[in-house]
Write an enzyme that holds these catalytic residues in place. Sequence first.
Site, mmCIF file in Angstrom:
data_model
loop_
_atom_site.group_PDB
_atom_site.id
_atom_site.type_symbol
_atom_site.label_atom_id
_atom_site.label_comp_id
_atom_site.label_asym_id
_atom_site.label_seq_id
_atom_site.Cartn_x
_atom_site.Cartn_y
_atom_site.Cartn_z
ATOM 1 N N CYS A 70 0.716 -1.188 0.116
ATOM 2 C CA CYS A 70 0.188 0.078 -0.327
ATOM 3 C C CYS A 70 0.888 1.289 0.128
ATOM 4 O O CYS A 70 2.182 1.168 0.638
ATOM 5 C CB CYS A 70 -0.761 0.006 1.182
ATOM 6 N N CYS A 74 0.314 4.793 7.048
ATOM 7 C CA CYS A 74 -0.442 4.523 8.374
ATOM 8 C C CYS A 74 0.460 4.033 9.286
ATOM 9 O O CYS A 74 0.996 2.751 8.937
ATOM 10 C CB CYS A 74 -1.797 3.880 8.086
ATOM 11 N N CYS A 77 0.333 0.130 10.357
ATOM 12 C CA CYS A 77 -0.114 -0.944 9.549
ATOM 13 C C CYS A 77 0.690 -2.092 8.830
ATOM 14 O O CYS A 77 1.529 -1.388 8.408
ATOM 15 C CB CYS A 77 -1.014 -0.367 8.233
ATOM 16 N N CYS A 114 -16.947 -8.966 5.005
ATOM 17 C CA CYS A 114 -16.348 -7.577 4.715
ATOM 18 C C CYS A 114 -14.875 -8.021 4.240
ATOM 19 O O CYS A 114 -14.217 -8.625 4.687
ATOM 20 C CB CYS A 114 -15.947 -6.895 6.432
ATOM 21 N N CYS A 145 -19.879 -5.707 3.184
ATOM 22 C CA CYS A 145 -18.850 -4.594 3.486
ATOM 23 C C CYS A 145 -17.935 -4.622 2.779
ATOM 24 O O CYS A 145 -17.085 -5.588 2.572
ATOM 25 C CB CYS A 145 -18.832 -4.792 5.012
ATOM 26 N N CYS A 205 -19.695 2.220 8.400
ATOM 27 C CA CYS A 205 -19.079 1.712 9.465
ATOM 28 C C CYS A 205 -17.782 2.334 9.498
ATOM 29 O O CYS A 205 -16.873 2.432 8.706
ATOM 30 C CB CYS A 205 -18.539 0.124 9.158
ATOM 31 N N ARG A 277 -18.284 -2.324 17.942
ATOM 32 C CA ARG A 277 -17.774 -3.702 17.473
ATOM 33 C C ARG A 277 -16.328 -3.803 18.191
ATOM 34 O O ARG A 277 -15.338 -2.870 18.145
ATOM 35 C CB ARG A 277 -17.319 -3.857 16.089
HETATM 36 N N1 SAM Z 1 -6.696 0.520 3.012
HETATM 37 C C1 SAM Z 1 -8.145 0.806 3.946
HETATM 38 C C2 SAM Z 1 -8.111 2.105 4.564
HETATM 39 O O1 SAM Z 1 -7.181 2.523 5.247
HETATM 40 O O2 SAM Z 1 -9.431 2.473 4.936
HETATM 41 C C3 SAM Z 1 -8.768 -0.266 4.163
HETATM 42 C C4 SAM Z 1 -8.148 -1.253 5.077
HETATM 43 S S1 SAM Z 1 -7.234 -0.884 6.428
HETATM 44 C C5 SAM Z 1 -6.283 -2.091 7.000
HETATM 45 C C6 SAM Z 1 -8.773 -0.649 7.848
HETATM 46 C C7 SAM Z 1 -8.446 -0.524 9.260
HETATM 47 O O3 SAM Z 1 -7.906 -1.559 10.080
HETATM 48 C C8 SAM Z 1 -7.789 0.621 9.574
HETATM 49 O O4 SAM Z 1 -8.445 2.081 9.480
HETATM 50 C C9 SAM Z 1 -7.428 0.431 10.981
HETATM 51 O O5 SAM Z 1 -8.508 1.170 11.700
HETATM 52 C C10 SAM Z 1 -7.477 -0.796 11.035
HETATM 53 N N2 SAM Z 1 -6.067 -1.370 11.383
HETATM 54 C C11 SAM Z 1 -5.195 -1.742 10.467
HETATM 55 N N3 SAM Z 1 -4.151 -2.199 11.209
HETATM 56 C C12 SAM Z 1 -4.342 -2.287 12.496
HETATM 57 C C13 SAM Z 1 -3.486 -2.969 13.663
HETATM 58 N N4 SAM Z 1 -2.221 -3.330 13.378
HETATM 59 N N5 SAM Z 1 -4.089 -2.895 14.652
HETATM 60 C C14 SAM Z 1 -5.361 -2.394 14.884
HETATM 61 N N6 SAM Z 1 -6.251 -1.873 13.936
HETATM 62 C C15 SAM Z 1 -5.533 -1.951 12.410
HETATM 63 FE FE1 SF4 Z 2 -2.912 1.235 3.444
HETATM 64 FE FE2 SF4 Z 2 -2.882 -0.010 5.780
HETATM 65 FE FE3 SF4 Z 2 -3.429 2.754 5.548
HETATM 66 FE FE4 SF4 Z 2 -5.081 1.212 4.747
HETATM 67 S S1 SF4 Z 2 -4.372 1.467 6.699
HETATM 68 S S2 SF4 Z 2 -4.465 3.039 3.712
HETATM 69 S S3 SF4 Z 2 -4.024 -0.689 4.033
HETATM 70 S S4 SF4 Z 2 -1.467 1.783 4.861
#
Ligand code: SAM
Ligand code: SF4
Length: 330
Positions: A70, A74, A77, A114, A145, A205, A277
């Site tokens: 990606c 973030c 992530c 989802c 979802c 959501c 949730r």
């Molecule tokens: N890329 C899209 C986005 O950022 O909206 C969808 C996937 S992203 C992985 C969805 C959500 O997963 C993030 O907004 C975050 O809240 C949650 N998430 C991701 N990594 C996580 C982690 N290591 N621990 C807890 N929540 C996590």
């Molecule tokens: Fe990409 Fe992870 Fe950020 Fe979603 S949360 S935009 S998958 S880096």
Amino acid sequence: MTTSATMTRTASRPQSPIPSEPAWTVDAVLALFELPFADLLFRAQAALRAHFDPSAVQRSTLLSIKTGNCSEDCGYCSQSKRYQTGLETQGLLSTEEVLAAAKAAKAQGAGRFCMGAAWRGPKEKDMAAVAEMVREVKALGLETCVTLGILKEGQAETLKAAGLDYYNHNLDTAPEYYGDVVTTHTYQDRLDTLQNVRAAGLKVCSGGIVGLGETRRHRAGLIAKLANLDPPPESVPINNLVPIPGTPLAGSETVDIFEFVRTIAAARIAMPASYVRLSAGREQMSESEQALCFLAGANSIFYGDQLLTTRNPRVDGDNALFEKLGLHGV
Ligand code: SAM
Ligand code: SF4
Ligand code: DTB
């Protein structure tokens, strides 16, 4: 009524609607966090019981339909290409692969499926494939979802037309802390996507993560922001950070379980009619800790052995826990 009377009445009205006060201030949510624990949980249970069967827990199964690589940064992530997390990447799955997973989820009892993609947002060329997945999963009799990142004009409508029920897009933290977590997109980008999703007639959501190094005031700020969306999200995932080695936020101080439970309770009270949730991080919690989250008003979980790239409690363990607590899945 005479014309002039009508005109007088019309003229005496304000020219533009007075903006309504936000329903929840950050201070009001903070005051919830500061209640004695039992008072907070009592209020949360009362809020839950006013709107829901307190023994029913909504169950969603997750599937990563496109994994890793990606562009975004973030800081929590596993899927950002900027961090060395050792993740195995995977391009967009085929509809057949997605359908096999959705059928298995349905057989295990999930009510919603989802699908998550590690994108900043979907490219136009991806939309037809995702729309087909949505259409076919919906045809199995599951709620649908997707979480695909930032949506451009028209994309939410395409998903709605395919039969999508919910779009997940988390605000993740308070507006003033977001820049410490992500720099490649803004809080306003997130709010704009939520607005597009709403305008397309999809259910929202949206929730966040606890344990990013934020303060209690930031946690209250996230909940106030979510609760003041008009209407609030139908579904509010509260994630406990799953620390991913190699990501900048992996070393963040762990948040005490009672503070996590307080966050759930504050979300329940501020958004009494929403599903709250208990999301990522359940694998690291004991049964008693999860029970406290249900007492605090959580009435939804991710159900299935896998989240997106990390583990979730096993289905047989969850079924046993529900049995012990007298909960039933929906
Ligand atoms: N890329 C899209 C986005 O950022 O909206 C969808 C996937 S992203 C992985 C969805 C959500 O997963 C993030 O907004 C975050 O809240 C949650 N998430 C991701 N990594 C996580 C982690 N290591 N621990 C807890 N929540 C996590
Ligand atoms: Fe990409 Fe992870 Fe950020 Fe979603 S949360 S935009 S998958 S880096
Ligand atoms: C949400 O709030 N949590 C889910 C879902 N929405 C997409 C994702 C949790 C991801 C946890 C870390 C992982 O498995 O990669």
